[in-house]
Design a protein around this motif. Structure first.
Motif, PDB file in Angstrom:
ATOM      1  N   SER A   1       0.842  -1.192   0.000  1.00  0.00           N
ATOM      2  CA  SER A   1       0.000   0.000   0.000  1.00  0.00           C
ATOM      3  C   SER A   1       0.877   1.241   0.000  1.00  0.00           C
ATOM      4  O   SER A   1       2.051   1.185   0.410  1.00  0.00           O
ATOM      5  CB  SER A   1      -0.902   0.020   1.241  1.00  0.00           C
ATOM      6  OG  SER A   1      -0.162   0.405   2.394  1.00  0.00           O
ATOM      7  N   PRO A   2       0.335   2.396  -0.437  1.00  0.00           N
ATOM      8  CA  PRO A   2       1.117   3.632  -0.403  1.00  0.00           C
ATOM      9  C   PRO A   2       1.564   4.026   1.001  1.00  0.00           C
ATOM     10  O   PRO A   2       2.536   4.762   1.157  1.00  0.00           O
ATOM     11  CB  PRO A   2       0.150   4.677  -0.990  1.00  0.00           C
ATOM     12  CG  PRO A   2      -0.809   3.890  -1.823  1.00  0.00           C
ATOM     13  CD  PRO A   2      -0.974   2.583  -1.104  1.00  0.00           C
ATOM     14  N   ALA A   3       0.865   3.527   2.017  1.00  0.00           N
ATOM     15  CA  ALA A   3       1.227   3.859   3.396  1.00  0.00           C
ATOM     16  C   ALA A   3       2.450   3.090   3.879  1.00  0.00           C
ATOM     17  O   ALA A   3       2.946   3.352   4.974  1.00  0.00           O
ATOM     18  CB  ALA A   3       0.052   3.574   4.326  1.00  0.00           C
TER      19      ALA A   3
ATOM     20  N   THR B   1       6.428  -8.282   6.066  1.00  0.00           N
ATOM     21  CA  THR B   1       7.673  -8.609   5.386  1.00  0.00           C
ATOM     22  C   THR B   1       8.745  -7.579   5.699  1.00  0.00           C
ATOM     23  O   THR B   1       8.480  -6.533   6.299  1.00  0.00           O
ATOM     24  CB  THR B   1       7.479  -8.677   3.863  1.00  0.00           C
ATOM     25  OG1 THR B   1       7.424  -7.347   3.327  1.00  0.00           O
ATOM     26  CG2 THR B   1       6.206  -9.436   3.503  1.00  0.00           C
ATOM     27  N   TYR B   2       9.955  -7.864   5.238  1.00  0.00           N
ATOM     28  CA  TYR B   2      11.084  -6.952   5.443  1.00  0.00           C
ATOM     29  C   TYR B   2      10.853  -5.582   4.842  1.00  0.00           C
ATOM     30  O   TYR B   2      11.467  -4.600   5.259  1.00  0.00           O
ATOM     31  CB  TYR B   2      12.350  -7.560   4.819  1.00  0.00           C
ATOM     32  CG  TYR B   2      12.229  -7.794   3.329  1.00  0.00           C
ATOM     33  CD1 TYR B   2      12.523  -6.795   2.420  1.00  0.00           C
ATOM     34  CD2 TYR B   2      11.797  -9.022   2.839  1.00  0.00           C
ATOM     35  CE1 TYR B   2      12.375  -7.007   1.049  1.00  0.00           C
ATOM     36  CE2 TYR B   2      11.655  -9.247   1.479  1.00  0.00           C
ATOM     37  CZ  TYR B   2      11.941  -8.237   0.593  1.00  0.00           C
ATOM     38  OH  TYR B   2      11.792  -8.439  -0.754  1.00  0.00           O
ATOM     39  N   ALA B   3       9.955  -5.476   3.848  1.00  0.00           N
ATOM     40  CA  ALA B   3       9.748  -4.206   3.149  1.00  0.00           C
ATOM     41  C   ALA B   3       8.636  -3.366   3.762  1.00  0.00           C
ATOM     42  O   ALA B   3       8.357  -2.262   3.274  1.00  0.00           O
ATOM     43  CB  ALA B   3       9.437  -4.463   1.675  1.00  0.00           C
ATOM     44  N   ASP B   4       7.987  -3.845   4.833  1.00  0.00           N
ATOM     45  CA  ASP B   4       6.921  -3.066   5.467  1.00  0.00           C
ATOM     46  C   ASP B   4       7.539  -1.915   6.259  1.00  0.00           C
ATOM     47  O   ASP B   4       8.321  -2.131   7.187  1.00  0.00           O
ATOM     48  CB  ASP B   4       6.101  -3.966   6.393  1.00  0.00           C
ATOM     49  CG  ASP B   4       4.770  -3.344   6.778  1.00  0.00           C
ATOM     50  OD1 ASP B   4       4.786  -2.243   7.368  1.00  0.00           O
ATOM     51  OD2 ASP B   4       3.729  -3.941   6.477  1.00  0.00           O
TER      52      ASP B   4
ATOM     53  N   THR C   1      11.224   1.525  -1.938  1.00  0.00           N
ATOM     54  CA  THR C   1      10.618   1.071  -0.673  1.00  0.00           C
ATOM     55  C   THR C   1      11.528   1.373   0.510  1.00  0.00           C
ATOM     56  O   THR C   1      11.598   0.603   1.460  1.00  0.00           O
ATOM     57  CB  THR C   1      10.310  -0.441  -0.726  1.00  0.00           C
ATOM     58  OG1 THR C   1      11.528  -1.162  -0.954  1.00  0.00           O
ATOM     59  CG2 THR C   1       9.320  -0.770  -1.826  1.00  0.00           C
ATOM     60  N   GLY C   2      12.217   2.518   0.452  1.00  0.00           N
ATOM     61  CA  GLY C   2      13.086   2.905   1.551  1.00  0.00           C
ATOM     62  C   GLY C   2      14.482   2.345   1.405  1.00  0.00           C
ATOM     63  O   GLY C   2      14.747   1.475   0.566  1.00  0.00           O
TER      64      GLY C   2
END
Length: 513
Positions: free
Chosen positions: A74-76, A134-137, A369-370
């Motif tokens: 999600s965009p959030a 996941t690691y990307a959250d 994603t950061g």
């Protein structure tokens, strides 16, 4: 040298055709496979896959299966997957690869790896209270800032080998406590995805050492959970599964429904990063592995804790003796796939990457994603600069790939002092196999040769090899498959040095740390 390729062209590209390219690890027929056999499962970012390997580390013909999946984002900043969906995928894999009755009871072991740093809250019966984060959250970015203000992050990193970041459990647990207090209070356990799968399949609660280390809560020297960090986020050690080194196989409390696995030993679930290094042949301090999949990393396996530990790197304990030093990138294949689908290139991407670099290429900071290593800016976003009316899709694609290579170089620069024995760089993974020309860019940016490990499913094979190290330590393994070695082109050094300086300048101006 390949037919029709001139010596001058080879010198310009930097590619070296080695005289004795090793053959791929050939499949072996089941009837000719060496016992013991191992069933390996890899739960990755884009699919779950599994296959049977013989004692030499060769995949057994026809005994493999793959089930694609995708994270829900999600965009959030959400990046999650349904853990029961993954259990069903693994069951489908086990059904498929054990269906051949000729297997009998030859399978001596089951080993599994998963993408790292996953988190599921479970109740007292082991039912999930949350999806798998996941690691990307990155939704816990606010808690990262709070914890960094409250704790001595350098001291935390020296104990656990990890920074305070959205990829790790401490800020995620704080975020859950704030946003879902009832769920947080009801949680009896905090499990990784692999632990959840094992509980559903064989009734066991166990975490591999590397899985526990990737939570960011494990002391890299002692192997114990860090009491100070647990207290800071309001959780208890008994909410986590017992930690097992790889040789500490686990005994099912529930009989598996697959007859072919009746006599198999089940190995504690490990992380894909550990398995990837082993599969690529980077098993000692002299070999630096570049993983190039949906996400990426530079990693080197050390005989003990890294001393000194650079502030931008992580150092995970993977068993009682060894640690893995390196840094991860969230967006490698993800960034390349985004560029390919968005830009709709009208020519071969390989030709774009094989061309000489151009100062007209836009500069790209590829943080979709950061950022993880080396800056650990969880809320970093992609930045593109230097675009003009003359910029076309090919130039933007080239800029994206150069930006990815420059992020690897930033990791390599910081990692170097803690890994002085490194003498070889190997690259494996989907991106390198699909776009091998990108390895020339990587070699030019790193200013050192990069050897392409061409084996597909190297992570899956690494998982099998780790189990075979316990089950069949004396059986010689089939060699890893390698292709071209890409030598840096000296005439490009000045261009990439200027690119690196511009990248660092742009990073300092727009990325908050």
């Amino acid at each position: 040298m390949s037919p029709g390729r001139s010596a001058a062209a080879t010198a310009r590209s930097g590619v070296v055709r080695v005289d004795r390219v090793t053959r791929p690890v050939d499949d072996v027929a089941l009837a000719e496979a060496l016992d013991p056999l191992v069933l390996a499962v890899d739960i990755g970012s884009t699919a779950s896959r599994g296959g049977v390997y013989d004692a030499a580390g060769r995949p057994v013909t026809g005994l493999r299966h793959k089930v694609p999946h995708a994270f829900t984002v999600s965009p959030a900043g959400a990046s999650v997957i349904d853990p029961d969906q993954v259990v069903a995928e693994v069951e489908q894999i086990l059904d498929a690869v054990t269906a051949d009755r000729a297997l009998g009871t030859r399978l001596a072991g089951v080993a599994m790896d998963t993408f790292a740093a996953s988190l599921i809250a479970v109740d007292a019966d082991g039912r999930p209270l949350t999806p798998c984060l996941t690691y990307a959250d990155s939704r816990c970015a606010g808690e990262v800032a709070t914890l960094r203000a409250e704790l001595d992050e350098r001291a935390v990193q020296q104990r656990t080998g990890t920074r305070i970041h959205t990829s790790y459990h401490a800020p995620r647990l704080r975020w859950l406590a704030r946003t879902e207090p009832r769920t947080f209070a009801a949680a009896a356990g905090w499990w990784s995805l692999g632990e959840y799968v094992y509980r559903r399949l064989i009734g066991v609660n166990a975490a591999g050492t590397s899985t526990a280390a990737w939570t960011g809560l494990l002391d890299r020297r002692t192997g114990d959970l860090d009491a100070d960090l647990l207290a800071a986020v309001g959780v208890r050690a008994e909410q986590f599964s017992p930690v097992h080194d790889l040789a500490d196989t686990v005994d099912p409390t529930r009989t598996p429904r697959w007859p072919a696995l009746a006599g198999a030993r089940w190995f504690p679930v490990i992380t894909d990063g550990f398995a990837s290094n082993v599969g690529a042949g980077a098993t000692d301090p002299t070999v630096l592995a570049a993983a190039t999949a949906t996400s990426g990393a530079l990693r080197v396996l050390l005989a003990g804790p890294a001393e000194p530990l650079p502030f931008g790197m992580w150092n995970y304990r993977v068993d009682g003796d060894r640690t893995l030093l390196g840094g991860a990138l969230n967006d490698v294949g993800r960034a390349i796939s985004w560029a390919q689908s968005t830009l709709r290139l009208d020519r071969d991407p390989g030709a774009t990457l094989a061309a000489d670099p151009s100062s007209a290429t836009p500069l790209v900071l590829p943080y979709l994603t950061g950022e993880r290593a080396p800056g650990w800016a969880a809320d970093a976003h992609a930045v593109i600069t230097g675009v003009t009316a003359a910029t076309d899709a090919a130039a933007l694609y080239r800029g994206t790939v150069e930006g990815i290579a420059l992020t690897y170089a930033r990791v390599a620069t910081e990692l170097g002092p803690a890994a002085p024995e490194v003498g070889q760089v190997v690259a494996s993974g989907r991106v390198s196999n699909d776009q091998p020309a990108w390895l020339q860019v990587l070699a030019d940016v790193l200013e050192r040769p990069v050897t392409h490990v061409t084996l597909k499913r190297s992570t899956l094979r690494g998982t099998a090899l780790l189990a075979l190290g316990v089950l069949a330590p004396d059986v010689p393994r089939a060699p890893r498959a390698t292709g071209d070695t890409y030598e840096p082109v000296a005439s490009r050094a000045a261009y990439y040095a200027e690119r690196r300086a511009r990248f660092d300048e742009a990073y300092g101006a727009v990325v908050r740390r």
